[in-house]
Enzyme design. Structure first.
Site: not given
Lengths: 155, 484
Positions: B97, B204, B207-208, B383-384, B407, B483
């Site tokens: 990627d 993983n 967009l938050e 993070g997660s 990262h 997600k």
């Protein structure tokens, strides 16, 4: 199922082992193992579209053993399935696999008839996208029962 | 302190694998981690990092960042610099990627203002930013247009009205890696990527919508310089070059495997470390094709930002400018770049491979946007989805690792195991109870991304700070998540 997902090989991605009495079965099972990472209900995939995938190795002269040729063919074949996934939105299963030999009787190509359809989120339970077929621990081995392939896919 | 196989702890945060660890190592390797993170690393990290140390032309050390975990070829979190005149380029040191990265956007909205419309906002973002397997974007470029996009990145977006000049200024490389020539890209790569601009992907990628809590402002002076204050809402997203970059990496890995030994007499301990001399025709072709993927990824994140602005504007019935939807920065964490560094006491041009590692230029360095010249380059570490993400800045001390840092959190549990252990719907319900609204394309995929599948992000950040690689500024807490 002629494939199982493996623990302890990759933390971030997915590893599987596919098996079969014949190499053709191993290729079909490997294709299904890649498919199931993306689609949790592969039985919902209707055989509406037919694609014939032909893989002909350019480097067969430099490959010393038939098993290495088979490995190259499997790698390219699985990559081609990812191509159709992105380029045509198609998810496919291998229906028929035929191996071909060159004039000196050496394995050098495969022809796979694949059936499937365009992804439809209303019927297909889509899960995790597969980015690539890696070379990590990639290999085909002959066993007492037939053949196995080990593949790590990048997701 | 000497450990197994000669691995030595040489400071609180540096663990050195000696050159004698494995035949063929050209330099020692170093893992940057606290004791807890080091002890938790899987054994394959040591094997893979010592393999990286065998790359022809590698200088100083092969590095692994604190979020490191096993990958293939390079470990994730791997950093290696090679001499471009005598050394190699390896697609395995960049990853499939290419230019996977993170973008951070400020808003002038507060959590209080967003909460009442959070669900509607997340739903609209989910609709505007396609996610998951098989998603395609709203742009339908012709092949010629797509070639222009991959050669010019965010500049194409600016021309089409999807980017402001400020967006470009605040993107690594100004959103365009020069020297990208689409003639080095296969038709298969174009076919795979042409419909995917403006899409998030899966795995993983996310967009938050995140919030700055007062207690999470770690460096108030720097936070102020970035325009961040308590209660403020920000947007962070993580994605890459989609099928286009994946195909370029696959194409060139195959090419390098074909020529590595036969043409260049090079042998590597792992096929995923296939490489070619940087200055060879194959090395230069890959470098150019990789830059096309870098640009495709910048364009992808820029178009996503355009859609994010639309979604916010429609939800809050205000203009994006009025909502203060301005970029803080965009970082890449899967690249190889020519950079000037000190190595062996000499300043020289090096090809720095970073796979799951973020460039973290310190204050005053060329390549950092003018407005951040005093603070250092912003670094974005996600993070997660259940924990937190961070804004940091690069530090002068970062020179020891070619100005690189972590990262992300780094996985500790396999995807398969996570899916067995967690139920996606339950994870979403639990997160909702904790005030995080998630919209996903797939609940099983959501289960794979459960917080417990990742290292503790706070420990990773603390390790980068203790090692002097990057300075934490603000920790962000998620309240909404799209997600893939």
């Amino acid at each position: 199922m002629p494939y199982r997902y493996l623990e302890g090989i990759t933390t971030a991605d997915v590893a599987f082992e596919a098996s079969g009495v014949t190499l053709e079965e191993v290729f079909r099972a490997s294709a299904d193992a890649v498919l199931q990472v993306m689609l949790s209900n592969p039985d919902a995939l209707h055989p509406q579209v037919r694609k014939t995938i032909v893989i002909k190795l350019e480097t067969v002269d430099t490959v010393s053993r038939p098993i290495e040729t088979a490995q190259c063919l499997l790698h390219d074949f699985l990559e081609k399935l990812l191509y159709f996934k992105d380029a045509e939105n198609l998810l496919l299963r291998a229906s028929e696999i035929k191996f071909r030999q060159d004039s000196r009787g050496r394995l050098d190509a495969l022809e796979a008839v694949c059936l499937g359809e365009v992804m439809d989120p209303s019927r297909h339970f889509l899960e995790t996208d597969v980015k690539a077929i890696t070379h990590h621990h990639f290999g085909i081995a002959q066993t007492a029962e037939g053949w196995t392939a080990r593949v790590v896919i990048d997701v | 302190m000497e450990m197994r196989n000669g691995i030595r702890r040489i400071s609180d945060t540096i663990w050195e694998i000696p050159q004698t660890y494995k035949p063929g190592m050209r330099v020692p390797a170093r893992i940057i981690a606290t004791e807890e993170l080091f002890q938790a690393m899987d054994a394959a990290v040591f094997d893979q990092l010592s393999n990286v140390a065998t790359l022809p032309g590698i200088v100083d050390f092969a590095y692994c960042m604190p979020d490191g975990h096993s990958g293939y070829g390079f470990p994730i979190g791997g950093v290696a610099a090679t001499d471009p005149r005598s050394g190699v380029i390896s697609p395995g040191g960049i990853g499939f990627d290419i230019n996977c990265g993170v973008r951070l956007i400020r808003t002038n909205l507060t959590e209080e203002e967003v909460r009442p419309r959070l669900n509607a906002l997340v739903e609209r973002l989910f609709e505007r930013v396609p996610t998951g397997v098989g998603s395609s974007g709203f742009l339908k470029p012709t092949t010629d247009e797509f070639r222009e996009i991959v050669e010019s990145g965010s500049r194409w977006c600016e021309k089409r009205g999807f980017a402001s000049s400020e967006d470009l200024e605040l993107t690594e490389d100004n959103g365009c890696s020069p020297g990208a020539k689409s003639e080095h890209v296969s038709q298969a790569a174009i076919d795979r990527g042409i419909r995917q601009i403006g899409t998030l992907g899966s795995g993983n990628h996310y967009l938050e919508i995140q919030v700055v809590k007062e207690e999470n402002i770690i460096h108030p002076a720097l936070a102020k310089q970035f325009g961040l204050s308590a209660g403020q809402v920000v947007i962070m997203f993580h994605c890459g070059s989609r099928g286009f970059g994946h195909q370029i990496a696959s194409d060139y890995l195959k090419l390098f495997l074909r020529v590595m030994e036969s043409k260049y007499n090079l042998s590597m301990p792992d096929r995923e470390l296939a490489c070619a001399p940087f200055e060879s025709p194959e090395g230069q072709a890959y470098f150019s094709a990789m830059k096309c993927a870098i640009n495709m990824s910048f364009a992808n994140r820029q178009v996503i930002l355009h859609r994010v602005r639309e979604a916010f504007s429609e939800t809050f019935h205000r203009d994006p400018a009025e909502l203060g939807l301005n970029m803080i920065y965009d970082v890449s964490h899967n690249t190889a770049k020519l950079e000037e560094h000190e190595a062996g006491g000499v300043r020289r041009r090096l090809l720095v491979h970073r796979k799951g590692a973020t460039r973290a230029f310190g204050p005053g360095m060329e390549g950092v946007p003018g407005r951040y010249r005093e603070t250092g380059q912003p670094v974005l570490i996600g993070g997660s989805m259940e924990s937190a993400s961070y804004l940091l800045v690069g530090s002068r001390e970062g020179r020891s690792c070619f100005f690189s840092t972590a990262h992300g959190s780094g996985r500790v549990m396999s995807r398969h195991k996570a899916k067995q252990q967690f139920n996606g719907r339950s994870v979403a319900q639990e997160m909702k109870k904790r005030g995080i609204f998630v919209k996903t394309a797939s609940f099983p995929a959501l289960a794979e991304e459960a917080g417990a599948a990742y290292k503790n992000i706070d420990q990773v950040i603390a390790a980068t700070a203790a090692a002097g690689l990057s300075i934490p500024v603000v920790k962000f807490i998620p309240i909404g998540n799209v997600k893939g």
